[in-house]
Scaffold this motif. Structure first.
Motif, mmCIF file in Angstrom:
data_model
loop_
_atom_site.group_PDB
_atom_site.id
_atom_site.type_symbol
_atom_site.label_atom_id
_atom_site.label_comp_id
_atom_site.label_asym_id
_atom_site.label_seq_id
_atom_site.Cartn_x
_atom_site.Cartn_y
_atom_site.Cartn_z
ATOM 1 N N ILE A 1 0.674 -1.260 0.134
ATOM 2 C CA ILE A 1 -0.435 -0.065 0.218
ATOM 3 C C ILE A 1 0.632 1.346 0.046
ATOM 4 N N HIS A 2 1.966 0.986 0.945
ATOM 5 C CA HIS A 2 2.251 2.929 1.122
ATOM 6 C C HIS A 2 3.434 3.232 0.481
ATOM 7 N N LEU A 3 4.570 2.084 -0.085
ATOM 8 C CA LEU A 3 5.527 2.293 -1.202
ATOM 9 C C LEU A 3 4.914 2.679 -3.117
ATOM 10 N N GLU A 4 4.155 2.287 -2.875
ATOM 11 C CA GLU A 4 4.044 2.071 -4.045
ATOM 12 C C GLU A 4 4.114 3.718 -4.925
ATOM 13 N N ALA A 5 3.339 4.409 -4.421
ATOM 14 C CA ALA A 5 3.874 6.345 -4.981
ATOM 15 C C ALA A 5 5.027 6.316 -5.279
ATOM 16 N N ALA A 6 5.636 5.725 -3.368
ATOM 17 C CA ALA A 6 7.141 6.720 -4.105
ATOM 18 C C ALA A 6 7.975 5.692 -4.920
ATOM 19 N N LEU A 7 7.932 4.357 -4.854
ATOM 20 C CA LEU A 7 8.033 3.979 -6.027
ATOM 21 C C LEU A 7 8.022 4.320 -7.782
ATOM 22 N N ALA A 8 6.514 4.862 -8.438
ATOM 23 C CA ALA A 8 6.154 5.820 -9.471
ATOM 24 C C ALA A 8 7.194 6.847 -8.849
ATOM 25 N N GLY A 9 7.766 7.360 -7.960
ATOM 26 C CA GLY A 9 8.327 8.616 -8.388
ATOM 27 C C GLY A 9 9.546 8.795 -8.963
ATOM 28 N N VAL A 10 9.882 7.849 -7.948
ATOM 29 C CA VAL A 10 11.879 7.096 -7.981
ATOM 30 C C VAL A 10 12.119 7.160 -9.519
ATOM 31 N N ARG A 11 10.995 6.521 -10.196
ATOM 32 C CA ARG A 11 10.909 5.268 -11.368
ATOM 33 C C ARG A 11 10.884 6.675 -12.404
ATOM 34 N N ALA A 12 9.808 7.684 -11.644
ATOM 35 C CA ALA A 12 9.794 8.892 -12.864
ATOM 36 C C ALA A 12 10.948 10.406 -12.800
ATOM 37 N N GLY A 13 11.726 9.781 -11.590
ATOM 38 C CA GLY A 13 13.030 10.733 -11.870
ATOM 39 C C GLY A 13 13.096 11.529 -10.460
ATOM 40 N N ALA A 14 12.054 11.391 -9.621
ATOM 41 C CA ALA A 14 12.395 12.635 -8.260
ATOM 42 C C ALA A 14 13.497 12.860 -8.285
ATOM 43 N N ALA A 15 13.829 13.695 -7.382
ATOM 44 C CA ALA A 15 15.037 14.707 -7.375
ATOM 45 C C ALA A 15 15.565 14.006 -5.650
ATOM 46 N N GLY A 16 14.536 13.919 -5.101
ATOM 47 C CA GLY A 16 14.686 14.191 -3.606
ATOM 48 C C GLY A 16 13.136 13.421 -2.719
ATOM 49 N N VAL A 17 13.108 12.852 -1.659
ATOM 50 C CA VAL A 17 11.954 12.825 -0.957
ATOM 51 C C VAL A 17 11.911 13.208 0.651
ATOM 52 N N MET A 18 10.907 13.195 1.304
ATOM 53 C CA MET A 18 11.743 13.531 2.576
ATOM 54 C C MET A 18 10.609 12.529 3.531
ATOM 55 N N ALA A 19 11.478 12.228 4.306
ATOM 56 C CA ALA A 19 11.636 11.022 5.725
ATOM 57 C C ALA A 19 10.394 11.512 6.192
ATOM 58 N N ALA A 20 9.511 10.407 6.481
ATOM 59 C CA ALA A 20 7.885 10.810 7.573
ATOM 60 C C ALA A 20 8.492 11.034 9.124
ATOM 61 N N TYR A 21 7.643 11.731 10.065
ATOM 62 C CA TYR A 21 7.933 12.003 11.371
ATOM 63 C C TYR A 21 7.273 10.137 11.250
ATOM 64 N N ASN A 22 6.635 9.483 11.086
ATOM 65 C CA ASN A 22 6.541 8.573 12.041
ATOM 66 C C ASN A 22 7.323 7.032 12.094
ATOM 67 N N GLU A 23 7.074 6.551 12.682
ATOM 68 C CA GLU A 23 8.279 5.939 12.877
ATOM 69 C C GLU A 23 7.589 4.108 12.475
ATOM 70 N N PHE A 24 8.330 3.641 12.118
ATOM 71 C CA PHE A 24 8.599 1.906 11.342
ATOM 72 C C PHE A 24 8.697 0.650 11.513
ATOM 73 N N ASP A 25 7.914 0.064 12.657
ATOM 74 C CA ASP A 25 8.509 -1.322 14.130
ATOM 75 C C ASP A 25 8.984 -0.538 14.423
ATOM 76 N N GLY A 26 9.383 0.516 14.779
ATOM 77 C CA GLY A 26 9.732 0.764 15.755
ATOM 78 C C GLY A 26 11.127 2.266 15.903
ATOM 79 N N ILE A 27 10.989 2.208 14.854
ATOM 80 C CA ILE A 27 12.630 3.292 14.142
ATOM 81 C C ILE A 27 11.717 4.347 13.310
ATOM 82 N N PRO A 28 12.002 5.675 13.564
ATOM 83 C CA PRO A 28 11.511 6.710 13.496
ATOM 84 C C PRO A 28 12.472 6.722 11.816
ATOM 85 N N CYS A 29 11.477 7.123 10.620
ATOM 86 C CA CYS A 29 11.794 6.787 9.448
ATOM 87 C C CYS A 29 13.156 7.812 9.255
ATOM 88 N N ALA A 30 13.660 8.744 9.409
ATOM 89 C CA ALA A 30 14.551 10.097 9.771
ATOM 90 C C ALA A 30 16.030 8.659 10.224
#
Length: 778
Positions: A248-277
């Motif tokens: 669910i949550h990585l599909e848009a990011a993958l599409a943006g990366v494949r389109a050549g996005a210059a950057g992404v911003m790490a989210a505030y939330n954590e995943f499996d106990g580890i903050p995204c940043a």
């Protein structure tokens, strides 16, 4: 004297970065990964213009350079920048050049600074042209239109001296209680992916080594899973498993990366106990090693300071984030201390060099070393016409009795009531700069200007946006009782006011002690999704008059609605439609434009029923005893002023081999796998029909299937009585699922391929995917 290699525009970006890094001190390197200053603190407006502040000069001196400066042109109640104190369009390039000139001319190496601006739905600056919010963009189901608008917004940003656009694109509305729902394209990963691709193409242009002078670099927010926080509470924990994250949550990011996005911003939330940043598996393992992303990762505002609780002190927290794959900070106190982290051995200088190299590479790609200044030129025109067109195409007809709309010549008196009827600020959403007087058209103004000659439009507010004060209801009811039609304009507001309190990162703080009329936006999460007491009472009272009622919801999240059958002749949703949304709505109500919007998110019956997103796991759940499991209005739903019939979808063949869809698929001619459906306009008005393609895994695969998944859509114009055939190629992206290895592949099994006007109204055709010859199902 020979120019250094990094000054040679003919050299490769990699060689220029390598040469420049070799010349930099450790202090200078740390400066390039820092973005710790609020841009509005870099200048002061005086009677003679704008001057640079001592605080800005001190910040440049601290690291003998500056990596990036955020929000130089931002204006809003949080920053405290107003039309009187900020930077307008006429001065944007001049002030940007003053900032850039100081950095270039007063540092040893003269490395230009990246000027970073918010562009969530148009440039968030004085005189920046606003678009409808992302949820409205998603409701158009028209990525091509959004791409055009994003390109004009980027040109506007560049003409004022900005370089980098921060745009929300990656979050999904999995819980509409979340206040930032308006920033999402919808609840579905496929839909969000298509709009994210369009965003990157529009802002950045073709994926080339260099950005054009009218193009900006885009940083996609937020990576990843921020729309799935527990209880819809902003920046709270997520309870995502790895599979849900990937499906669910990585599909848009993958599409943006494949389109050549210059950057992404790490989210505030954590995943499996580890903050995204600080999540190395997310930022390095998935983003870089698996996907091959070479751009930069930016932290969200003050996010790195939150890591101190894990790391123990700011120095260790900065090292933790850098090691994980964060390249550029935002306002925090951790990255400024990376020099100490290197000297203490907490992180290797080579790791810092990698991050610095990514920041420098973007500066080279933007051409800042050759053309650091914007110069004197007129600000680029904004996408005003496209903003209104997006608003018009996003208006969604949720319910209709078949006769109330469009409003005809027999309607001689229209009563317009409700707290959102006469307020442009309440229809433009969060992350907006103050608008110049006269900018925009409210719903009331739009109806008044569009009504035919001889039609009277009268107005009463009726109630406040929040609270239960019913004192103004009787006057509105009396007005409605004497009208032919009552247009009741309800919903929410993300309009920030000067008295709003804010967290340090800009999120609004709304409480009983801070009674601001704000029901949506960053920091404004709701436990209940029903309309406030006063709005509900107003609607009930107007409906009881017997006058024909049209309900218009101007909103940033789906409100849970009661069944209005028999009480309202029509219900329309306008997700914060922007400054010119009032005119767009009027065109739809009077029938000069057809309703074209389709829901990008499911509309619940109540908050207690959540979640109601359409693509949950297919476990056969029947719902609560006291409430159905189905949404009030399903994902993809949207009515028109005509009727459209769908035929049964036809597949070009009933089976395919899994090996046809792999990277080692056999070469040579093969019969394409195509799904075709006939659509027929059986009514008397033209329609732009959004034909939707869904796939349902019936049998097989290596994980439990979802109820259905959107895998394609096409918009087709049909005149009255016209038929058309719409075809969808069924390729790997259409049929793939996430395997046990968390990779996408087409797995053997039985599928149902469905087409229809919405997720709950499809007709299906069976498809068998056979196992690879001699291979294993797993």
């Amino acid at each position: 004297m020979t120019e250094p290699l990094f000054r040679d525009p003919a050299a490769s970006v990699a060689d220029r970065v390598r040469d420049l890094l070799a010349r930099m001190t450790l202090t200078e390197k740390v400066g390039q990964v820092n973005q710790r200053m609020y841009g509005w603190d870099a200048y002061a407006r005086t009677s003679s213009g704008h001057r640079l502040t001592e605080a800005f000069r001190a910040e440049v001196a601290a690291f003998d350079g500056m990596g990036a400066l955020y929000g130089l042109q931002r204006a809003d109640p949080w920053s405290g920048v107003t039309a009187a104190t900020g930077i307008g369009a006429a001065d944007g390039a001049r002030v940007s050049d003053a900032v850039q000139r100081y950095v270039v001319e007063n540092t040893r190496l003269g490395i230009p600074v990246l000027l970073v601006e918010e562009m969530p739905h148009g440039l968030q600056a004085l005189d920046g042209t606003l678009l409808p919010v992302n949820l409205a963009v998603g409701a158009t189901w028209n990525p091509e239109l959004y791409e055009e608008a994003a390109a004009l917004a980027a040109a506007q940003l560049r003409s004022r001296g900005g370089h980098v656009a921060l745009v929300s694109a990656l979050d999904l509305v999995r819980d509409p209680r979340w206040g930032r729902a308006e920033e999402c394209f919808g609840e579905d990963p496929y839909l969000a992916a298509r709009f994210t691709e369009a965003l990157v193409r529009g802002v950045q242009g073709p994926p080339e080594r260099q950005f054009g002078p009218e193009r900006a670099a885009v940083v996609l927010k937020h990576f990843a899973g921020q729309g799935a926080t527990a209880g819809g509470r902003n920046s709270a924990a997520t309870e995502l498993g790895a599979r849900e994250l990937h499906e669910i949550h990585l599909e848009a990011a993958l599409a943006g990366v494949r389109a050549g996005a210059a950057g992404v911003m790490a989210a505030y939330n954590e995943f499996d106990g580890i903050p995204c940043a600080a999540n190395r598996e997310l930022l390095t393992g998935i983003l870089r090693e698996r996907w091959g992303f070479t751009g930069l990762v930016m932290a969200d505002g003050l996010a790195l300071d939150r890591l101190v609780r894990l790391a123990g002190d700011p120095v260790a927290a900065g090292a933790l984030a850098l090691e994980a794959g964060t390249d550029l900070s935002l306002w925090d106190g951790c990255f400024p201390r990376l020099e100490e982290a290197v000297r203490r051995g907490l992180v290797d200088e080579g790791t810092l060099d990698t991050a610095v190299g990514r920041v420098l590479a973007l500066k080279f790609r933007l051409g800042l070393f050759e053309r650091p200044y914007t110069g004197e030129r007129a600000p680029a025109p904004g996408p005003e016409l496209l903003s209104e067109r997006i608003a018009r195409e996003s208006v969604t007809l949720l319910a209709h009795d078949g006769g109330t709309l469009p409003l005809g010549s027999e309607v001689r008196r229209i009563a317009v009531v409700g707290p959102n009827a006469d307020s442009v600020p309440q229809q433009i959403g969060d992350y907006t700069a103050p608008q110049r007087p006269g900018t925009g058209i409210s719903v009331l103004d739009g109806l008044t200007a569009t009504a035919p000659a001889g039609t009277e439009v009268v107005y009463a507010r009726g109630c406040e946006l929040v609270g239960g004060d019913l004192s103004a209801v009787p006057a509105a009811v009396a007005l409605a009782a004497r009208a032919d039609v009552a247009v009741v304009v309800l919903g929410g507001s993300s309009a920030r006011e000067p008295g709003t309190r804010f967290d340090a990162n800009g999120a609004a703080v709304i409480s009983s002690g801070n009674p601001v009329e704000m029901t949506c936006g960053e920091g404004v999460d709701l436990a209940g999704l029903g309309l406030p007491e006063g709005q509900s009472a107003l609607l009930d009272a107007v409906a009881a008059t017997g006058t024909a009622v049209v309900v218009v919801l101007v909103q940033g999240r789906p409100h849970a609605l009661p069944d209005l059958t028999g009480r309202a002749g029509a219900v329309l949703s306008a997700w914060y439609p922007g400054p010119w949304g009032g005119r767009a709505l009027a065109d739809v109500l009077f029938g000069t434009a057809e309703p074209m919007g389709r829901l990008p998110v499911s509309v619940p019956r109540s908050a207690a029923q959540l979640p109601v997103f359409y693509n949950g796991k297919d476990h056969g759940y029947r719902g609560y005893v006291d409430q159905p499991a189905t949404a009030r209005h399903a994902f993809g739903h949207g009515l028109s002023y005509t009727s459209v019939e769908y035929g049964v979808p036809r597949l070009s063949r009933a089976s395919a081999a899994a090996e046809e869809f792999g990277t080692d698929a056999p070469h040579g001619p093969a019969e394409p796998l195509v799904c075709t459906v006939e659509v027929h306009n059986t009514g008397g008005r033209p329609v732009r029909e959004t034909v939707q393609l869904y796939v349902r895994r019936v049998l097989g695969g290596t994980s439990w299937p979802r109820v259905r998944e959107l895998r394609g859509f096409a918009r087709v114009d049909l005149a009255p009585g016209e038929r058309a055939e719409v075809s969808f190629p069924l390729g790997a992206r259409t049929l793939a699922s996430v395997t046990r290895a968390l990779e996408r592949a087409v797995e053997p099994g039985e599928f149902a391929v469905g087409t229809g006007p919405s997720s709950d109204r499809t007709r299906e055709a069976p498809l068998t995917v056979t196992a690879r010859t001699g291979g294993s199902r797993r």
